[in-house]
Every structure is written in C-alpha cells, then in structure tokens.
Scaffold this active site. Structure first.
Site, PDB file in Angstrom:
ATOM      1  N   GLN A  32     -78.421 153.765 -39.972  1.00  0.00           N
ATOM      2  CA  GLN A  32     -77.173 153.467 -40.690  1.00  0.00           C
ATOM      3  C   GLN A  32     -77.397 152.750 -42.011  1.00  0.00           C
ATOM      4  O   GLN A  32     -76.646 152.954 -42.967  1.00  0.00           O
ATOM      5  CB  GLN A  32     -76.194 152.715 -39.788  1.00  0.00           C
ATOM      6  N   ASP A  59     -88.827 159.467 -40.616  1.00  0.00           N
ATOM      7  CA  ASP A  59     -88.327 158.900 -39.369  1.00  0.00           C
ATOM      8  C   ASP A  59     -89.153 159.469 -38.221  1.00  0.00           C
ATOM      9  O   ASP A  59     -90.055 160.281 -38.434  1.00  0.00           O
ATOM     10  CB  ASP A  59     -86.825 159.183 -39.186  1.00  0.00           C
ATOM     11  N   ASP A 176     -79.390 137.711 -47.923  1.00  0.00           N
ATOM     12  CA  ASP A 176     -79.057 136.298 -47.697  1.00  0.00           C
ATOM     13  C   ASP A 176     -78.642 135.632 -49.009  1.00  0.00           C
ATOM     14  O   ASP A 176     -77.700 134.834 -49.047  1.00  0.00           O
ATOM     15  CB  ASP A 176     -80.268 135.579 -47.097  1.00  0.00           C
ATOM     16  N   HIS A 204     -86.518 135.334 -43.316  1.00  0.00           N
ATOM     17  CA  HIS A 204     -85.251 136.039 -43.104  1.00  0.00           C
ATOM     18  C   HIS A 204     -84.917 135.928 -41.621  1.00  0.00           C
ATOM     19  O   HIS A 204     -85.112 136.845 -40.829  1.00  0.00           O
ATOM     20  CB  HIS A 204     -85.372 137.504 -43.534  1.00  0.00           C
TER      21      HIS A 204
END
Length: 350
Positions: A32, A59, A176, A204
């Site tokens: 997504q 992928d 962030d 992160h």
C-alpha cells in the site's frame, strides 16, 4: 556567421535533446505504501519534471499478479516521463544499474513475534538486498530504507554492500519530521510550511526524539523561535513528543492500516531533497551513518540527525547547542539503536 549558426544549432539540439532515463527500484512494490508512491515518482514529483524514468517494481513471487495490475495502472496514467515499467521478483533484474533504490518491503511484526525474531527475519532480507545492490547497482546509487526497523535495516544493507559508500545509504525519518512540523503548525494556527528546522533525533521508533529547540515558526510575517510561537513549554516537552512518537500506532488504530499516504509523501520529500538539495538556512531529518558526528552519538549506527543536502551529498548540521533535556532523550534513542545493532550483527555473522 558560421560560429553564430553553429551556436544556434547547438541551442536547438539541446532544446530537443532529452535526459537519459534514470532507473529507480521500489521494493515491496505491490504494497500500500508503494501504491501511494509510484504515481508521484512516475509523474516527476521526485526526480524532476524533465527527468525520464525507468521504474522497476520488485516484490516476492506470490505478489507478481498484483504487480501486473499496478503496471497496467501506471500504463493507463499515460505519464510522459515514464519510459518503462519492469515488474520482477528477481534481484538481478530489480537492482541492475540503479540510480535510486527505495527499499519499502520488509518483514512486518506479526502477533506474538518477539523483537529479536523480527530483527532476524529482516537481517536476512536486507543482507540479501545489500549484497544485490553491491553486485548489480551503480556505485553512485542512492539507497533509502523505509521498511522497519528502518535504521537497523539500513545499517545491515550498507554493511552488506561494501563497495557502495556508506554515505549513499539513508533511512526514512522524514515522516516523523513532517509529523512534528505539522503538529507545531496546527498548534500555532499557521500553514505547515511556516515551520522549519524541527529535528528528529535517533531511531524511527517510539524512542525517537522530536526536538523543536532550534525550530522557527513564521507567524504574521515574522520568524520566531518555536517555543516563543507555541507559548506552552509543558506541551512541547510532553504531549507533542509523545504524539509524534506514537503517531504511527495511532494511525493504525484509527485506520486499521498503517500510514501509507503520509509515508509516500515523506519518501518523495526525502528523495527530492537528495536530488535537488535543501533550502539555504534550512535542514531536514534523515537517518544517516553516524561516523564523525559532533553530538557524541556512537559512530557505527544509522541515526537521524539534522541534515543539509547539496549536490546529492549530505552533511550533519553541527554545533547546535544541546540542553540536558535533549541530551538525555538523544542518548536514550541511541542506546536502543546500539542494542538493535548488536542483536542484528549477531544474526548477520551466522
């Protein structure tokens, strides 16, 4: 006269010539985040409005049918800069002659999975991808790691690609950074671009430290320090920090899916700044190799610092005064990264 004609010919030829396409891979390309990202890359929002692109979609084999649908959609967008779309599950195809690699795919944490199990699975993925970059990509490739745990995955990829400079690897903390800027802007009632020079220090993760001690906010035409603009120290040292730290979890709780649109926007911001540089007097946040930093952070880490970019190179903004409050938070997130690194390195050597 001949010289003038020659000059005119060269001008016309330059106007009609086209830049060579760059090759950009996105891993986890059926996911997504990639779905929100690929259109922006293909239409020129990241690498420039006159830069043709060959987009490589990598992928795992079960996702190839989904990739076929993504390829069809990209073709159906009829984008003038998109020269070719290559779906693949093979690293020798995916990483060949790359100019940029955006490593989105990683093993997500599953219910009941311990942190060390997550690290072990991702070490295997990013060791293989680093080795493939080392073997097939250009040595000038710019590599952005998005898949979590992003800092440590980035470190593993870099260590597995010894012929590519460490400085070419970075991990995403721009999401962030954007979250922090937006929270301050909302609090002050100004547009987001009226806030500059917030900093995300460290990992992160929920230990990251969003720091506004050096940030500026433009309010009614005047640039003032963020603390003076917000006028609420307790909020800036409390709720603001926890909101940014835990924003990803809050999005998942509300959406039942992870941040995709905002992550894709942050990836675009990060890569565009690598390609075109930061504005004069401004800095952004990105996770980079900590070697030689002036803030006392252990060197063999990928750690998020305030960064300025120029000519596709970065430098840490040195010499910012750090108070005791900030120092403690910077060291806490560094300690987590040291622990992650040591666990990951034990798996890497197996």
């Amino acid at each position: 006269m001949l010289t003038l004609l020659t000059a005119m010919y060269l001008v016309v030829r330059a106007a009609n010539s086209e830049a060579e396409p760059i090759r950009v891979v996105v891993t986890g390309a059926a996911g997504q985040i990639a779905y929100s990202l690929l259109y922006s890359i293909a239409k020129g929002d990241v690498f420039g409005k006159d830069q043709p692109i060959i987009l490589v979609l990598l992928d795992i084999p079960p996702m190839l049918p989904v990739l076929d649908g993504v390829v069809m959609e990209l073709q159906d967008c009829a984008l003038p800069l998109l020269r070719e779309v290559i779906p693949t599950d093979k690293v020798e195809v995916g990483f060949k002659d790359l100019d940029a690699a955006i490593l989105v795919g990683s093993m997500p944490r599953k219910e009941g999975m311990e942190r060390k199990d997550l690290l072990k699975a991702n070490v295997a993925i990013f060791k293989a991808q680093g080795a493939a970059l080392d073997k097939y990509a250009k040595k000038t490739v710019k590599v952005l790691v998005v898949g979590n745990p992003a800092n440590t995955n980035c470190l593993i990829a870099s260590k597995s690609a010894p012929s590519i400079p460490k400085e070419n690897f970075s991990c995403l903390t721009r999401l962030d950074h954007n979250r922090a800027s937006s929270q301050v802007a909302i609090r002050c009632g100004v547009p987001a671009d009226n806030v500059k020079n917030v900093i995300i220090w460290g990992n992160h993760s929920s230990t990251q430290y969003p720091d506004v001690h050096h940030a500026k906010v433009t309010v009614q035409g005047s640039e003032v320090a963020a603390y003076d603009a917000v006028k609420d120290d307790a909020w800036l040292k409390g709720e603001f920090i926890s909101t940014v730290q835990l924003r990803g979890a809050a999005v998942i709780k509300a959406r039942k899916l992870s941040s995709a649109m905002s992550a894709a926007k942050a990836i675009c911001d990060h890569m565009r700044d690598i390609w075109f540089g930061t504005k004069e007097g401004e800095f952004i946040s990105m996770g980079v190799y900590a070697g030689g930093n002036s803030y006392g952070i252990p060197e063999d880490l990928i750690y998020s610092f305030p960064i300025q970019l120029k000519n596709k190179g970065w430098k840490v903004v040195d010499g910012l005064p750090i108070n005791d409050f900030s120092r403690a938070k910077m060291e806490a997130t560094a300690a987590e990264l040291v622990d992650e690194r040591d666990t990951a390195m034990a798996f890497l050597s197996q």
